[in-house]
Design a protein around this motif. Structure first.
Motif, short mmCIF file in Angstrom:
data_model
loop_
_atom_site.label_atom_id
_atom_site.label_comp_id
_atom_site.label_asym_id
_atom_site.label_seq_id
_atom_site.Cartn_x
_atom_site.Cartn_y
_atom_site.Cartn_z
N ARG A 35 8.50 -5.88 -1.83
CA ARG A 35 8.98 -5.25 -3.02
C ARG A 35 7.84 -4.79 -4.18
O ARG A 35 7.92 -3.58 -4.28
N VAL A 36 6.81 -5.67 -4.29
CA VAL A 36 5.74 -5.26 -5.02
C VAL A 36 4.92 -4.25 -4.79
O VAL A 36 4.69 -3.21 -5.21
N GLY A 37 4.77 -4.08 -3.15
CA GLY A 37 3.73 -2.98 -2.75
C GLY A 37 4.76 -1.87 -2.78
O GLY A 37 4.09 -0.77 -2.96
N ASP A 38 6.08 -2.11 -2.33
CA ASP A 38 6.92 -0.69 -2.41
C ASP A 38 6.87 0.26 -3.98
O ASP A 38 6.61 1.44 -3.97
N ASP A 296 15.43 5.64 -8.66
CA ASP A 296 17.06 5.06 -8.28
C ASP A 296 17.14 4.42 -6.76
O ASP A 296 17.68 3.48 -6.50
N GLU A 297 16.34 5.12 -5.97
CA GLU A 297 16.28 4.75 -4.43
C GLU A 297 15.66 3.14 -4.66
O GLU A 297 16.00 2.20 -3.60
N TYR A 298 14.43 2.96 -5.39
CA TYR A 298 13.89 1.71 -5.41
C TYR A 298 14.84 0.65 -5.80
O TYR A 298 15.08 -0.41 -5.36
N LYS A 299 15.55 1.02 -7.03
CA LYS A 299 16.34 0.08 -7.48
C LYS A 299 17.59 -0.11 -6.85
O LYS A 299 18.17 -1.41 -6.94
N SER A 300 18.08 0.69 -5.93
CA SER A 300 19.36 0.37 -5.04
C SER A 300 18.89 -0.53 -4.01
O SER A 300 19.54 -1.33 -3.55
N LYS A 301 17.42 -0.35 -3.55
CA LYS A 301 16.97 -1.16 -2.47
C LYS A 301 16.58 -2.56 -2.88
O LYS A 301 16.91 -3.55 -2.17
N TYR A 302 16.21 -2.67 -4.25
CA TYR A 302 15.75 -3.94 -4.70
C TYR A 302 16.52 -4.12 -6.19
O TYR A 302 15.93 -3.89 -7.30
N PRO A 303 17.70 -4.51 -6.05
CA PRO A 303 18.57 -4.56 -7.38
C PRO A 303 18.08 -5.71 -8.21
O PRO A 303 17.60 -7.00 -7.56
N GLU A 304 18.04 -5.55 -9.35
CA GLU A 304 17.65 -6.87 -10.31
C GLU A 304 18.81 -7.91 -10.28
O GLU A 304 19.86 -7.68 -10.40
N PRO A 305 18.23 -9.30 -10.19
CA PRO A 305 19.13 -10.25 -10.18
C PRO A 305 19.60 -10.32 -11.32
O PRO A 305 19.24 -10.10 -12.46
#
Lengths: 312, 51
Positions: A35-38, A296-305
Protein backbone atom coordinates in the motif's frame (compact mmCIF):
# COMPACT_ATOMS: atom_id res chain seq x y z
CA UNK A 1 0.25 24.73 -10.94
CA UNK A 2 -0.06 23.11 -14.36
CA UNK A 3 -1.96 26.09 -15.79
CA UNK A 4 0.63 28.54 -14.47
CA UNK A 5 3.41 26.44 -15.97
CA UNK A 6 1.65 26.18 -19.34
CA UNK A 7 0.84 29.89 -19.58
CA UNK A 8 4.23 31.22 -18.51
CA UNK A 9 7.75 30.17 -19.42
CA UNK A 10 9.39 31.57 -16.31
CA UNK A 11 7.92 29.21 -13.68
CA UNK A 12 10.09 26.81 -11.73
CA UNK A 13 8.50 24.08 -9.57
CA UNK A 14 10.62 22.62 -6.79
CA UNK A 15 10.19 20.29 -3.82
CA UNK A 16 12.65 20.06 -0.92
CA UNK A 17 11.96 16.45 0.04
CA UNK A 18 10.07 14.12 2.38
CA UNK A 19 7.57 13.81 -0.42
CA UNK A 20 6.52 10.18 -0.71
CA UNK A 21 6.09 8.78 2.81
CA UNK A 22 4.80 9.71 6.25
CA UNK A 23 7.28 10.90 8.84
CA UNK A 24 9.45 7.93 9.72
CA UNK A 25 9.28 6.57 13.24
CA UNK A 26 9.42 2.78 12.84
CA UNK A 27 10.12 0.50 9.87
CA UNK A 28 7.00 0.05 7.71
CA UNK A 29 5.26 -3.27 8.66
CA UNK A 30 5.43 -6.10 6.09
CA UNK A 31 1.66 -6.04 5.43
CA UNK A 32 1.77 -2.28 4.68
CA UNK A 33 4.63 -2.34 2.17
CA UNK A 34 2.45 -2.80 -0.95
CA UNK A 35 0.00 0.00 0.00
CA UNK A 36 2.75 2.43 0.98
CA UNK A 37 4.68 1.64 -2.21
CA UNK A 38 1.59 2.13 -4.39
CA UNK A 39 0.94 5.49 -2.77
CA UNK A 40 4.52 6.59 -3.47
CA UNK A 41 4.09 5.64 -7.16
CA UNK A 42 0.78 7.56 -7.23
CA UNK A 43 2.53 10.68 -5.88
CA UNK A 44 5.32 10.26 -8.43
CA UNK A 45 2.81 10.03 -11.31
CA UNK A 46 0.99 13.11 -9.96
CA UNK A 47 4.21 15.11 -9.85
CA UNK A 48 5.06 13.93 -13.38
CA UNK A 49 1.71 15.35 -14.51
CA UNK A 50 2.18 18.60 -12.61
CA UNK A 51 5.47 19.23 -14.42
CA UNK A 52 7.76 19.67 -11.41
CA UNK A 53 11.33 20.66 -12.32
CA UNK A 54 13.28 18.98 -9.50
CA UNK A 55 12.99 17.13 -6.19
CA UNK A 56 15.68 17.29 -3.54
CA UNK A 57 15.43 14.01 -1.68
CA UNK A 58 14.75 13.83 2.07
CA UNK A 59 15.47 11.19 4.70
CA UNK A 60 11.86 9.97 4.67
CA UNK A 61 11.98 9.45 0.91
CA UNK A 62 14.29 6.53 1.72
CA UNK A 63 11.61 4.82 3.88
CA UNK A 64 11.33 1.89 1.45
CA UNK A 65 15.07 1.75 0.96
CA UNK A 66 17.75 2.99 -1.41
CA UNK A 67 16.92 0.73 -4.35
CA UNK A 68 13.22 1.60 -4.30
CA UNK A 69 14.00 5.34 -4.46
CA UNK A 70 16.61 4.86 -7.20
CA UNK A 71 14.04 2.86 -9.22
CA UNK A 72 11.48 5.64 -8.72
CA UNK A 73 13.99 8.25 -9.89
CA UNK A 74 14.50 6.26 -13.10
CA UNK A 75 10.75 6.45 -13.83
CA UNK A 76 10.37 10.13 -12.96
CA UNK A 77 10.05 12.80 -15.65
CA UNK A 78 12.00 15.18 -13.41
CA UNK A 79 15.37 14.74 -11.69
CA UNK A 80 15.75 13.50 -8.12
CA UNK A 81 18.64 15.60 -6.85
CA UNK A 82 21.17 14.83 -4.16
CA UNK A 83 24.70 16.16 -4.36
CA UNK A 84 25.99 14.23 -1.35
CA UNK A 85 24.16 10.87 -1.21
CA UNK A 86 26.43 8.10 -2.43
CA UNK A 87 26.38 4.31 -2.79
CA UNK A 88 27.94 2.87 0.36
CA UNK A 89 30.07 0.32 -1.54
CA UNK A 90 30.96 2.03 -4.81
CA UNK A 91 31.09 5.64 -3.54
CA UNK A 92 29.20 6.74 -6.66
CA UNK A 93 26.47 9.36 -6.51
CA UNK A 94 23.01 7.77 -6.25
CA UNK A 95 21.16 10.68 -7.84
CA UNK A 96 21.81 13.59 -10.17
CA UNK A 97 23.98 16.13 -8.28
CA UNK A 98 22.58 19.29 -9.86
CA UNK A 99 20.29 20.68 -12.53
CA UNK A 100 20.92 23.57 -14.91
CA UNK A 101 17.95 25.52 -16.27
CA UNK A 102 17.66 28.61 -18.47
CA UNK A 103 14.71 30.76 -17.55
CA UNK A 104 13.81 34.46 -17.76
CA UNK A 105 17.14 35.08 -19.50
CA UNK A 106 19.02 33.59 -16.55
CA UNK A 107 21.12 30.50 -16.05
CA UNK A 108 19.89 28.78 -12.91
CA UNK A 109 21.77 26.06 -11.04
CA UNK A 110 19.92 23.83 -8.55
CA UNK A 111 21.64 21.37 -6.25
CA UNK A 112 20.54 19.43 -3.17
CA UNK A 113 21.88 18.23 0.17
CA UNK A 114 20.65 15.62 2.64
CA UNK A 115 21.98 15.57 6.19
CA UNK A 116 23.25 12.23 7.57
CA UNK A 117 22.36 13.53 11.06
CA UNK A 118 18.63 13.11 10.38
CA UNK A 119 18.77 9.32 10.57
CA UNK A 120 18.11 7.50 13.84
CA UNK A 121 21.47 5.94 14.56
CA UNK A 122 23.55 3.54 12.46
CA UNK A 123 20.81 0.88 12.34
CA UNK A 124 18.22 3.11 10.68
CA UNK A 125 16.99 0.98 7.75
CA UNK A 126 16.44 4.04 5.57
CA UNK A 127 20.15 4.61 5.16
CA UNK A 128 21.07 1.00 4.52
CA UNK A 129 23.52 1.03 1.62
CA UNK A 130 23.72 4.84 1.56
CA UNK A 131 26.63 7.00 2.68
CA UNK A 132 26.90 10.78 2.68
CA UNK A 133 29.55 13.30 1.75
CA UNK A 134 29.93 16.07 4.30
CA UNK A 135 27.19 18.66 3.49
CA UNK A 136 29.12 21.93 4.04
CA UNK A 137 32.13 20.72 2.02
CA UNK A 138 29.80 19.48 -0.73
CA UNK A 139 27.97 22.83 -0.77
CA UNK A 140 31.29 24.64 -1.19
CA UNK A 141 32.29 22.31 -4.04
CA UNK A 142 28.89 22.74 -5.73
CA UNK A 143 29.05 26.54 -5.54
CA UNK A 144 32.58 26.43 -7.04
CA UNK A 145 31.31 24.23 -9.88
CA UNK A 146 28.05 26.11 -10.53
CA UNK A 147 29.21 29.73 -10.21
CA UNK A 148 30.94 29.93 -13.62
CA UNK A 149 27.97 28.26 -15.32
CA UNK A 150 25.08 30.14 -13.68
CA UNK A 151 23.63 33.48 -12.61
CA UNK A 152 21.38 32.18 -9.82
CA UNK A 153 22.12 29.27 -7.44
CA UNK A 154 19.34 27.47 -5.54
CA UNK A 155 19.90 24.81 -2.89
CA UNK A 156 17.16 22.28 -2.18
CA UNK A 157 18.17 21.58 1.36
CA UNK A 158 17.18 18.67 3.54
CA UNK A 159 19.54 19.61 6.34
CA UNK A 160 16.98 21.17 8.78
CA UNK A 161 16.38 24.89 9.39
CA UNK A 162 19.17 25.52 11.94
CA UNK A 163 21.70 23.90 9.58
CA UNK A 164 20.38 25.99 6.67
CA UNK A 165 21.11 29.12 8.72
CA UNK A 166 24.60 27.81 9.55
CA UNK A 167 25.28 26.95 5.91
CA UNK A 168 24.14 30.39 4.70
CA UNK A 169 26.51 31.98 7.23
CA UNK A 170 29.47 29.83 6.17
CA UNK A 171 29.04 29.56 2.38
CA UNK A 172 28.50 32.54 0.12
CA UNK A 173 27.17 32.33 -3.43
CA UNK A 174 23.87 30.52 -2.77
CA UNK A 175 21.02 32.93 -3.54
CA UNK A 176 18.12 30.82 -2.24
CA UNK A 177 17.78 27.86 0.09
CA UNK A 178 14.48 26.03 -0.32
CA UNK A 179 14.53 23.97 2.85
CA UNK A 180 12.77 20.98 4.28
CA UNK A 181 12.66 18.49 7.15
CA UNK A 182 11.90 20.89 10.02
CA UNK A 183 8.87 22.23 8.08
CA UNK A 184 9.42 25.73 9.46
CA UNK A 185 6.76 28.08 8.09
CA UNK A 186 8.76 31.07 6.80
CA UNK A 187 6.19 33.60 5.63
CA UNK A 188 8.84 36.33 5.74
CA UNK A 189 11.95 34.68 4.32
CA UNK A 190 14.95 35.54 6.50
CA UNK A 191 18.07 36.92 4.80
CA UNK A 192 21.27 35.36 6.13
CA UNK A 193 24.22 37.24 4.64
CA UNK A 194 23.23 37.14 0.94
CA UNK A 195 21.00 34.05 1.05
CA UNK A 196 17.22 34.00 1.48
CA UNK A 197 15.74 30.98 3.27
CA UNK A 198 12.39 29.53 2.20
CA UNK A 199 10.34 26.76 3.79
CA UNK A 200 6.70 25.86 4.56
CA UNK A 201 4.70 23.87 7.12
CA UNK A 202 4.36 20.03 6.97
CA UNK A 203 1.91 17.36 5.76
CA UNK A 204 0.85 18.97 2.52
CA UNK A 205 -1.04 21.73 4.29
CA UNK A 206 0.62 24.50 2.32
CA UNK A 207 2.25 25.28 -0.97
CA UNK A 208 4.32 28.40 -1.53
CA UNK A 209 5.10 30.81 -4.31
CA UNK A 210 7.84 33.39 -4.64
CA UNK A 211 7.71 35.93 -7.48
CA UNK A 212 10.87 37.78 -8.44
CA UNK A 213 10.96 40.97 -10.49
CA UNK A 214 14.36 41.81 -11.90
CA UNK A 215 14.87 45.50 -12.59
CA UNK A 216 18.63 45.20 -12.94
CA UNK A 217 21.28 42.57 -13.59
CA UNK A 218 22.37 42.07 -9.97
CA UNK A 219 21.07 39.19 -7.88
CA UNK A 220 20.23 41.02 -4.70
CA UNK A 221 16.59 41.52 -3.78
CA UNK A 222 14.31 43.15 -1.27
CA UNK A 223 11.02 41.80 0.08
CA UNK A 224 8.13 43.80 -1.42
CA UNK A 225 6.38 43.54 1.98
CA UNK A 226 9.00 45.95 3.40
CA UNK A 227 8.18 48.46 0.66
CA UNK A 228 4.40 48.09 1.13
CA UNK A 229 4.75 48.61 4.86
CA UNK A 230 6.72 51.84 4.29
CA UNK A 231 4.13 53.01 1.73
CA UNK A 232 1.33 52.44 4.26
CA UNK A 233 3.33 54.37 6.85
CA UNK A 234 3.84 57.25 4.41
CA UNK A 235 0.09 57.41 3.72
CA UNK A 236 -0.60 57.52 7.47
CA UNK A 237 1.98 60.31 7.94
CA UNK A 238 0.42 62.31 5.09
CA UNK A 239 -2.98 61.91 6.74
CA UNK A 240 -1.61 63.13 10.08
CA UNK A 241 -0.04 66.15 8.41
CA UNK A 242 -3.36 67.37 7.00
CA UNK A 243 -5.65 66.13 9.81
CA UNK A 244 -7.38 68.88 11.75
CA UNK A 245 -6.83 67.10 15.05
CA UNK A 246 -3.04 67.09 14.64
CA UNK A 247 -1.69 69.92 16.81
CA UNK A 248 0.70 72.31 15.07
CA UNK A 249 3.59 71.49 17.41
CA UNK A 250 3.39 67.81 16.27
CA UNK A 251 3.43 68.62 12.56
CA UNK A 252 7.19 69.24 12.50
CA UNK A 253 7.69 65.74 13.90
CA UNK A 254 5.41 64.22 11.21
CA UNK A 255 7.16 66.22 8.49
CA UNK A 256 10.54 64.86 9.58
CA UNK A 257 9.07 61.38 9.64
CA UNK A 258 7.69 61.88 6.11
CA UNK A 259 11.13 62.88 4.79
CA UNK A 260 12.76 59.87 6.45
CA UNK A 261 10.15 57.46 5.05
CA UNK A 262 10.44 58.94 1.56
CA UNK A 263 14.23 58.55 1.76
CA UNK A 264 13.83 54.91 2.82
CA UNK A 265 11.40 54.28 -0.05
CA UNK A 266 13.74 55.90 -2.57
CA UNK A 267 16.34 53.25 -1.72
CA UNK A 268 14.12 50.59 -3.33
CA UNK A 269 14.05 52.44 -6.65
CA UNK A 270 15.36 50.25 -9.49
CA UNK A 271 16.23 47.32 -7.24
CA UNK A 272 15.08 43.73 -7.67
CA UNK A 273 12.15 42.63 -5.54
CA UNK A 274 10.28 39.51 -4.50
CA UNK A 275 6.90 38.62 -3.03
CA UNK A 276 6.54 35.41 -1.04
CA UNK A 277 3.13 33.82 -0.48
CA UNK A 278 2.33 30.68 1.50
CA UNK A 279 -1.13 29.30 0.68
CA UNK A 280 -3.19 26.40 2.08
CA UNK A 281 -3.78 23.52 -0.34
CA UNK A 282 -7.54 23.56 0.18
CA UNK A 283 -10.38 21.37 -1.03
CA UNK A 284 -11.72 24.07 -3.34
CA UNK A 285 -8.52 24.11 -5.43
CA UNK A 286 -9.12 22.71 -8.89
CA UNK A 287 -7.95 19.09 -9.24
CA UNK A 288 -6.14 17.73 -12.26
CA UNK A 289 -8.69 15.20 -13.65
CA UNK A 290 -6.06 12.48 -14.22
CA UNK A 291 -4.65 12.90 -10.71
CA UNK A 292 -8.13 12.83 -9.19
CA UNK A 293 -8.86 9.60 -11.07
CA UNK A 294 -5.63 8.00 -9.77
CA UNK A 295 -6.46 9.04 -6.19
CA UNK A 296 -9.98 7.61 -6.47
CA UNK A 297 -8.57 4.32 -7.78
CA UNK A 298 -6.05 4.21 -4.92
CA UNK A 299 -8.74 4.91 -2.33
CA UNK A 300 -11.07 2.24 -3.68
CA UNK A 301 -8.16 -0.25 -3.66
CA UNK A 302 -7.10 0.71 -0.14
CA UNK A 303 -10.22 2.00 1.70
CA UNK A 304 -9.43 3.77 4.94
CA UNK A 305 -10.48 1.77 8.00
CA UNK A 306 -13.61 3.26 9.55
CA UNK A 307 -12.89 5.33 12.61
CA UNK A 308 -14.55 4.06 15.79
CA UNK A 309 -17.55 6.14 16.87
CA UNK A 310 -16.73 8.49 19.75
CA UNK A 311 -17.72 7.00 23.10
CA UNK A 312 -20.67 8.66 24.86
CA UNK B 1 9.10 80.63 -45.01
CA UNK B 2 7.37 80.47 -41.60
CA UNK B 3 5.34 77.45 -42.72
CA UNK B 4 8.51 75.69 -43.84
CA UNK B 5 10.20 76.24 -40.45
CA UNK B 6 7.12 75.05 -38.59
CA UNK B 7 6.98 71.92 -40.76
CA UNK B 8 10.68 71.25 -40.14
CA UNK B 9 10.20 71.70 -36.37
CA UNK B 10 7.27 69.24 -36.34
CA UNK B 11 9.33 66.70 -38.32
CA UNK B 12 12.28 67.08 -35.89
CA UNK B 13 10.03 66.57 -32.82
CA UNK B 14 8.36 63.52 -34.37
CA UNK B 15 11.78 62.12 -35.31
CA UNK B 16 13.01 62.62 -31.75
CA UNK B 17 10.07 60.63 -30.29
CA UNK B 18 10.49 57.93 -32.96
CA UNK B 19 14.15 57.48 -31.98
CA UNK B 20 13.14 57.27 -28.30
CA UNK B 21 10.75 54.44 -29.10
CA UNK B 22 13.20 52.53 -31.28
CA UNK B 23 16.06 52.78 -28.79
CA UNK B 24 14.53 52.61 -25.29
CA UNK B 25 16.80 53.92 -22.57
CA UNK B 26 18.35 51.67 -19.93
CA UNK B 27 15.69 52.78 -17.42
CA UNK B 28 12.94 51.64 -19.76
CA UNK B 29 14.52 48.17 -20.21
CA UNK B 30 11.88 45.49 -19.87
CA UNK B 31 11.78 43.89 -16.44
CA UNK B 32 12.17 40.13 -16.15
CA UNK B 33 10.16 37.92 -13.81
CA UNK B 34 10.73 34.50 -12.31
CA UNK B 35 8.20 32.54 -10.27
CA UNK B 36 9.17 29.60 -8.07
CA UNK B 37 6.46 27.32 -6.72
CA UNK B 38 7.91 25.31 -3.86
CA UNK B 39 6.88 22.72 -1.31
CA UNK B 40 8.47 20.52 1.34
CA UNK B 41 7.42 17.78 3.74
CA UNK B 42 4.28 16.74 1.87
CA UNK B 43 4.80 13.46 3.78
CA UNK B 44 2.70 11.25 1.51
CA UNK B 45 -0.45 13.34 1.97
CA UNK B 46 -2.90 13.04 -0.91
CA UNK B 47 -5.86 14.77 0.73
CA UNK B 48 -6.38 18.55 0.76
CA UNK B 49 -5.75 20.69 3.81
CA UNK B 50 -8.88 20.58 6.04
CA UNK B 51 -10.70 23.91 5.91
Amino acid sequence: MKELKENRKDVLILDAGDLFFKKFSNPIPENELKRVGDKAWLILESFNLMGIDALGIGDDDLSLGRDFLVEMSSKAKFPFLSSNSIHEDTGKLLFQPYLLKEMAGMRIGIFSLLSPDLFIGPNDLRKKGVAFREPIETAQAMVRELQPKTDLIILLSHLSYPKDVELAQKISGIHLIVGGHTATNLLYPPLIKNTYLLQTAPKGMYGARIDFTFNNDTFSFYNSTEKRSLESRLNYIKYRLVAKETPDHEKAKWLKSKEETERALAQFQGKNEFTNIIFPLREDMKDHPDILKMIDEYKSKYPEPEKPAPSK
Amino acid sequence: MMKGRLFLTVILILGFFLILNIFPSHAQKQTRTLTILYSNNLNGEIDPCPT
